[in-house]
Design a protein around this motif. Structure first.
Motif, PDB file in Angstrom:
ATOM      1  N   ASP A   1       0.895   2.448 -11.778  1.00 56.59           N
ATOM      2  CA  ASP A   1       1.364   3.803 -11.507  1.00 56.59           C
ATOM      3  C   ASP A   1       0.879   4.735 -12.609  1.00 56.59           C
ATOM      4  O   ASP A   1       0.677   4.311 -13.759  1.00 56.59           O
ATOM      5  CB  ASP A   1       2.897   3.848 -11.426  1.00 56.59           C
TER       6      ASP A   1
ATOM      7  N   ARG B   1       0.823  -1.208   0.000  1.00 54.24           N
ATOM      8  CA  ARG B   1       0.000   0.000   0.000  1.00 54.24           C
ATOM      9  C   ARG B   1       0.854   1.253   0.000  1.00 54.24           C
ATOM     10  O   ARG B   1       0.540   2.247  -0.658  1.00 54.24           O
ATOM     11  CB  ARG B   1      -0.940  -0.003   1.211  1.00 54.24           C
ATOM     12  N   GLY B   2       1.956   1.219   0.747  1.00 54.52           N
ATOM     13  CA  GLY B   2       2.818   2.389   0.833  1.00 54.52           C
ATOM     14  C   GLY B   2       3.544   2.705  -0.454  1.00 54.52           C
ATOM     15  O   GLY B   2       3.955   3.838  -0.683  1.00 54.52           O
TER      16      GLY B   2
ATOM     17  N   TRP C   1       1.921  -4.068  -9.466  1.00 58.30           N
ATOM     18  CA  TRP C   1       1.809  -2.633  -9.202  1.00 58.30           C
ATOM     19  C   TRP C   1       1.159  -1.932 -10.383  1.00 58.30           C
ATOM     20  O   TRP C   1       1.051  -2.462 -11.480  1.00 58.30           O
ATOM     21  CB  TRP C   1       3.188  -2.018  -8.947  1.00 58.30           C
TER      22      TRP C   1
ATOM     23  N   LEU D   1       2.270   2.093  -3.602  1.00 64.08           N
ATOM     24  CA  LEU D   1       1.364   2.430  -4.694  1.00 64.08           C
ATOM     25  C   LEU D   1       1.001   3.908  -4.609  1.00 64.08           C
ATOM     26  O   LEU D   1       0.984   4.499  -3.527  1.00 64.08           O
ATOM     27  CB  LEU D   1       0.106   1.557  -4.631  1.00 64.08           C
ATOM     28  N   PRO D   2       0.702   4.539  -5.748  1.00 69.83           N
ATOM     29  CA  PRO D   2       0.418   5.978  -5.746  1.00 69.83           C
ATOM     30  C   PRO D   2      -0.849   6.302  -4.963  1.00 69.83           C
ATOM     31  O   PRO D   2      -1.817   5.540  -4.974  1.00 69.83           O
ATOM     32  CB  PRO D   2       0.246   6.307  -7.235  1.00 69.83           C
ATOM     33  N   ARG D   3      -0.840   7.449  -4.287  1.00 70.71           N
ATOM     34  CA  ARG D   3      -1.992   7.864  -3.480  1.00 70.71           C
ATOM     35  C   ARG D   3      -3.050   8.571  -4.316  1.00 70.71           C
ATOM     36  O   ARG D   3      -4.195   8.700  -3.899  1.00 70.71           O
ATOM     37  CB  ARG D   3      -1.534   8.772  -2.335  1.00 70.71           C
ATOM     38  N   GLY D   4      -2.675   9.060  -5.483  1.00 66.13           N
ATOM     39  CA  GLY D   4      -3.615   9.752  -6.345  1.00 66.13           C
ATOM     40  C   GLY D   4      -3.244   9.558  -7.801  1.00 66.13           C
ATOM     41  O   GLY D   4      -2.178   9.033  -8.122  1.00 66.13           O
TER      42      GLY D   4
ATOM     43  N   TYR E   1      -7.231  -2.536  -7.452  1.00 64.87           N
ATOM     44  CA  TYR E   1      -6.115  -3.375  -7.018  1.00 64.87           C
ATOM     45  C   TYR E   1      -6.613  -4.331  -5.945  1.00 64.87           C
ATOM     46  O   TYR E   1      -7.235  -3.900  -4.965  1.00 64.87           O
ATOM     47  CB  TYR E   1      -4.989  -2.497  -6.466  1.00 64.87           C
TER      48      TYR E   1
END
Length: 282
Positions: free
Chosen positions: A77, A43-44, A75, A46-49, A62
């Motif tokens: 992105d 989770r950390g 992943w 992967l992109p937040r937005g 995901y």
């Protein structure tokens, strides 16, 4: 000769069972902690937005694997590149453990960092391949990298051992992209990654995914991709939102017959390109 009383035998048996139960509980707690650590690591990384551009919509879904220690390295992105174009990537690292998850982070960060040096997809994958080889890891990754120009709808794509993407247009056409494919990242020195060019037309859709969505013991990759082609074709004709299509595609992971990471990245064009640019499908 003395003998233990039955009660003594029973007490000893209960004590042994209690010890074995405690050991099993400790192993289960350790396993759960390792899975939670790997999922948090995923989770950390992967992109937040997701980036935005007028007329274009991006959507992702995901589903991480959570069967025992079967936590993999899929992943996705999407990010804005220095020249204003949008970089899109999706991929899968060999293996299903914490090491695969950590390697996934290295690949994703490497792609982002090198995209500031060269945004051309083929050159970017080639440089990332050399970077991973220099790390000396025994792991490798498959990947698709695309560069989208929101001003024209032009898409440039390069593929490293990954399953192809799916496309659909608003006039009812759809299919699996027929592009050349280079070897996975981190395997072969001096590898070449051919670039294929498309144009994302108004109402058009591209679907990038990992094999956990379309391939497994109960579903061949051809059958899985055919299902996605049908979904994308329906979505394009019906004007379905990108997030709704991504949700429908990720449901396919429930039919493949195994526990694996599954990732879907959808890019759709619901606006107009520059008026002087002719529109054409894949």
């Amino acid at each position: 000769m003395s003998r233990k009383r039955p009660t003594d035998d029973g007490d000893e048996l209960l004590a042994r069972l209690g010890s074995l139960t405690a050991q099993a509980r400790e192993r289960a707690e350790l396993q759960r902690s390792r899975v939670e650590l790997a999922l948090a690591l995923q989770r950390g990384m992967l992109p937040r937005g997701l980036p935005t551009a007028p007329g274009f919509r991006l959507a992702v879904r995901y589903a991480p694997a959570c069967h025992g220690l079967n936590v993999g390295g899929d992943w996705y992105d999407a990010f804005t590149m220095p020249d204003g174009r949008i970089g899109l990537s999706i991929g899968d690292v060999q293996g299903h453990n914490i090491e695969a998850t950590a390697f996934m982070g290295q690949v994703r960060v490497g792609l982002r960092a090198l995209a500031s040096v060269t945004g051309e997809p083929g050159a970017l994958l080639a440089r990332t391949n050399e970077l991973l080889l220099s790390l000396g890891s025994e792991l490798f990754a498959t990947c698709i990298f695309m560069r989208l120009d929101p001003a024209t709808g032009a898409l440039e794509s390069a593929r490293a051992g990954h399953i192809p993407c799916v496309w659909a247009t608003a006039d009812g056409k759809s299919g699996v992209a027929e592009d050349e494919c280079g070897p996975p990242l981190g395997v072969l020195e001096g590898a070449d990654y051919p670039v294929t060019r498309y144009r994302l037309t108004k109402g058009g859709i591209f679907v990038l995914l990992t094999d956990g969505v379309v391939e497994g013991p109960t579903l061949s990759v051809e059958e899985g991709l055919d299902q996605v082609v049908r979904l994308a074709g329906i979505a394009a004709v019906a004007g379905m939102r990108a997030d709704a299509l991504a949700t429908a595609v990720i449901k396919g992971a429930e039919r493949v017959g195994h526990e694996d990471d599954a990732a879907v990245l959808v890019v759709g064009h619901d606006g107009r390109t520059a008026p002087d640019v002719p529109l054409a499908g894949p």
